[in-house]
Write an enzyme that holds these catalytic residues in place. Structure first.
Site, short mmCIF file in Angstrom:
data_model
loop_
_atom_site.label_atom_id
_atom_site.label_comp_id
_atom_site.label_asym_id
_atom_site.label_seq_id
_atom_site.Cartn_x
_atom_site.Cartn_y
_atom_site.Cartn_z
N GLY A 10 0.83 -1.21 0.00
CA GLY A 10 0.00 0.00 0.00
C GLY A 10 0.86 1.26 0.00
N ASP A 31 0.30 -8.95 1.78
CA ASP A 31 -0.79 -8.04 1.40
C ASP A 31 -1.84 -8.86 0.65
OD1 ASP A 31 -0.65 -4.60 0.79
OD2 ASP A 31 -2.30 -5.83 0.05
N PHE A 80 0.53 -2.35 8.69
CA PHE A 80 -0.15 -1.32 7.90
C PHE A 80 -1.49 -1.80 7.37
CE2 PHE A 80 4.43 -0.87 7.41
CZ PHE A 80 4.62 0.44 7.80
N LYS A 84 -9.23 2.05 5.28
CA LYS A 84 -8.97 3.40 5.81
C LYS A 84 -9.92 4.49 5.35
CE LYS A 84 -5.79 4.70 2.15
NZ LYS A 84 -4.60 5.39 1.73
N SER A 124 -3.69 6.58 13.91
CA SER A 124 -4.05 7.78 13.17
C SER A 124 -4.44 8.90 14.12
CB SER A 124 -5.24 7.45 12.27
OG SER A 124 -5.80 8.63 11.76
N TYR A 148 -14.02 3.88 11.53
CA TYR A 148 -12.60 3.72 11.19
C TYR A 148 -11.72 4.15 12.37
CZ TYR A 148 -8.01 5.08 9.43
OH TYR A 148 -6.66 5.24 9.29
N LYS A 152 -9.06 2.02 15.19
CA LYS A 152 -7.67 2.35 15.56
C LYS A 152 -7.54 2.42 17.08
CE LYS A 152 -5.95 2.68 11.45
NZ LYS A 152 -5.02 1.64 11.00
N ARG A 292 -17.60 20.16 4.82
CA ARG A 292 -17.80 18.71 4.79
C ARG A 292 -18.20 18.26 6.19
NH1 ARG A 292 -12.71 15.11 2.82
NH2 ARG A 292 -11.84 15.93 4.74
P1 NAD Z 1 -3.35 1.58 1.77
O1 NAD Z 1 -4.76 1.18 1.58
O2 NAD Z 1 -2.61 2.19 0.63
O3 NAD Z 1 -2.50 0.33 2.29
C1 NAD Z 1 -3.05 -0.67 3.11
C2 NAD Z 1 -2.70 -2.01 2.48
O4 NAD Z 1 -3.24 -3.06 3.28
C3 NAD Z 1 -3.28 -2.18 1.08
O5 NAD Z 1 -2.23 -2.54 0.19
C4 NAD Z 1 -4.30 -3.31 1.21
O6 NAD Z 1 -4.34 -4.12 0.06
C5 NAD Z 1 -3.77 -4.05 2.43
N1 NAD Z 1 -4.79 -4.73 3.24
C6 NAD Z 1 -5.96 -4.24 3.72
N2 NAD Z 1 -6.60 -5.18 4.44
C7 NAD Z 1 -5.81 -6.28 4.43
C8 NAD Z 1 -5.91 -7.57 5.01
N3 NAD Z 1 -6.97 -7.94 5.73
N4 NAD Z 1 -4.91 -8.46 4.82
C9 NAD Z 1 -3.83 -8.11 4.07
N5 NAD Z 1 -3.68 -6.92 3.49
C10 NAD Z 1 -4.66 -6.00 3.67
O7 NAD Z 1 -3.31 2.54 3.04
P2 NAD Z 1 -2.11 3.44 3.57
O8 NAD Z 1 -2.45 4.86 3.29
O9 NAD Z 1 -0.81 2.89 3.13
O10 NAD Z 1 -2.30 3.23 5.14
C11 NAD Z 1 -1.56 2.23 5.84
C12 NAD Z 1 -2.06 2.22 7.27
O11 NAD Z 1 -1.88 3.51 7.84
C13 NAD Z 1 -3.54 1.88 7.40
O12 NAD Z 1 -3.71 1.04 8.53
C14 NAD Z 1 -4.19 3.22 7.62
O13 NAD Z 1 -5.36 3.11 8.37
C15 NAD Z 1 -3.10 3.96 8.39
N6 NAD Z 1 -3.19 5.42 8.23
C16 NAD Z 1 -3.17 5.96 6.98
C17 NAD Z 1 -3.28 7.34 6.83
C18 NAD Z 1 -3.29 7.99 5.46
O14 NAD Z 1 -3.68 9.15 5.35
N7 NAD Z 1 -2.85 7.31 4.41
C19 NAD Z 1 -3.40 8.17 7.96
C20 NAD Z 1 -3.42 7.58 9.22
C21 NAD Z 1 -3.30 6.19 9.34
N1 UDP Z 2 -10.63 19.28 1.47
C1 UDP Z 2 -11.25 20.07 0.53
N2 UDP Z 2 -11.64 19.48 -0.65
C2 UDP Z 2 -11.45 18.15 -0.92
C3 UDP Z 2 -10.80 17.37 0.07
C4 UDP Z 2 -10.41 17.97 1.25
O1 UDP Z 2 -11.44 21.26 0.72
O2 UDP Z 2 -11.84 17.68 -1.99
C5 UDP Z 2 -10.17 19.91 2.73
C6 UDP Z 2 -10.80 19.33 3.98
O3 UDP Z 2 -12.02 20.01 4.28
C7 UDP Z 2 -9.70 19.58 5.03
C8 UDP Z 2 -8.41 19.46 4.22
O4 UDP Z 2 -8.78 19.65 2.85
O5 UDP Z 2 -9.78 20.91 5.53
C9 UDP Z 2 -7.74 18.10 4.36
O6 UDP Z 2 -8.67 17.08 4.06
P1 UDP Z 2 -8.24 15.55 3.97
O7 UDP Z 2 -9.48 14.76 3.69
O8 UDP Z 2 -7.10 15.39 3.05
O9 UDP Z 2 -7.68 15.23 5.44
P2 UDP Z 2 -8.47 15.13 6.84
O10 UDP Z 2 -9.58 16.12 6.82
O11 UDP Z 2 -8.95 13.73 6.92
O12 UDP Z 2 -7.43 15.46 7.87
#
Ligand code: NAD
Ligand code: UDP
Length: 337
Positions: A10, A31, A80, A84, A124, A148, A152, A292
């Protein structure tokens, strides 16, 4: 060390795979491909010179996990794998609890059986809910607003209880703020399956022409320009934070720690729009629309704990985040510019 990355194909896991391999670790990725493409593996091989070990499988398959942990002589796990999408979690809470909480439990059970007790968890900033004060430190009360976010927080509670039950566990939950950007090669990055909910992936595809315009969700917040403020962190800084976390765990000091990963600085939507126009030399058309549901005005991290405990701080600028985002999307566009 031999390290298992669940969800390692991911967005975040693939960048962590690069940084860990470059730091001399041997990475195994598991994955189920539910939110990524298997091609990421060959892109990792291009960056690294060879491909990490890959097993296609689900974290809820405890028997498989036990064999992966044993066969790969795994010494630490970074978890990971998870779903999400906040909105989807409201529609399909059971799917989220099953995949995220169920997945964590079966993984931890397998780890316990195999005596692998070093664990880094992707948590998160969403667990904090509406900020009561800024910047948000790790002592800030938690009150997630979506299923979600609840998954966490539940997993964090499980990890705390586990660490209390047995001194051999060494666990860190990293609370990510807003990861953006991509590896500087432009070979790996964020690839949302559907229309992106997050700001930077959306802006980037206004720049490519895939979407006509960005809707800015509100310009009447109490912020510098009225638009929402967030703590954006370069995904490579975030990845390096995982290496710092592993080094900290290897000192065997904590049993369980929670650490914010952010930059400590907040930027508004309009600031991102303006900077994206500069780095891409493209017009980002936007319109102001209503707020939103569930959005907050500002959110940014207190990052002192990460610096104090792990000696880590984010070092890349917002400019680098957006420049690397643009390189990734413009190199991987399927439509003509
Ligand atoms: P992503 O979706 O790109 O990566 C997650 C990966 O996990 C994917 O490749 C998916 O195929 C795999 N996956 C999901 N469920 C599975 C399962 N049951 N078994 C095996 N593989 C599985 O997401 P990301 O952005 O890389 O996020 C990684 C982690 O970080 C997640 O747990 C997410 O909740 C957390 N996180 C992400 C963000 C963000 O903004 N990207 C922010 C805070 C926390
Ligand atoms: N946002 C926006 N237009 C979009 C997506 C996001 O104006 O199409 C704004 C949203 O209201 C927030 C900021 O961008 O103020 C970040 O949003 P995002 O969803 O990336 O992160 P989160 O709100 O989950 O922290």
């Amino acid at each position: 060390m031999n390290i298992l990355l669940t969800g390692g194909l991911g967005y975040i896991g693939s960048h962590v795979a690069v940084v860990l391999t470059e730091a001399g670790h041997r990475v195994t990725i598991l994955d189920n491909l539910c939110n990524c493409k298997v091609e990421v593996l060959s892109h990792l091989a291009k960056i690294l010179g060879s491909s990490p070990i890959f097993i296609q499988g689900d974290v809820r398959d405890q028997v498989l996990l036990e064999s992966v942990l044993k066969d790969g002589k795994i010494e630490a796990v970074m978890h990971f794998a998870g779903l999400k999408a906040v909105g989807e979690s409201v529609q399909k809470p059971l799917m989220y609890y099953n995949n995220n909480v169920g997945g964590a439990i079966s993984l931890l059970k397998a780890m316990k059986i195999c005596q692998v007790k070093t664990f880094v968890f992707s948590s998160s900033a969403t667990v904090y809910g509406v900020p009561k004060y800024l910047p948000i430190d790790e002592e800030h009360p938690t009150c997630p607003e979506s299923p979600y976010g609840q998954t966490k927080l539940h997993i964090e509670s499980i990890l705390r209880d586990l660490a209390n039950s047995d001194d051999a566990w060494n666990i860190i939950a990293l609370r990510y703020f807003n990861p953006v950007g991509a590896h500087e090669s432009g070979l790996i990055g964020e690839e949302p399956n559907d229309i992106p909910n997050n700001l930077v992936p959306y802006i980037s595809h206004v720049a490519t022409g895939k979407f006509d315009k960005l809707k800015i969700f509100g310009n009447d917040y109490k912020t510098l320009d009225g638009t929402g403020v967030r703590d954006y962190i370069h995904v490579m800084d975030l990845a390096e934070g995982h290496v710092a976390a592993l080094n900290y765990l290897n000192k065997k000091l904590p049993k369980f720690s929670i650490i914010n990963l952010g930059t400590g600085a907040g930027y508004s939507v309009l600031e991102l729009v303006n900077l994206y126009e500069k780095v891409s030399s493209r017009k980002i058309t936007y319109e102001i629309s209503g707020r939103r549901a569930g959005d907050i005005a500002s959110c940014f991290a207190n990052v002192d704990k990460a610096a104090f405990l792990m000696g880590w701080r984010a070092r890349r600028s917002l400019h680098e985040m957006l420049e690397d985002s643009w390189r990734w999307v413009s190199q991987n566009m399927t439509i003509e510019l």
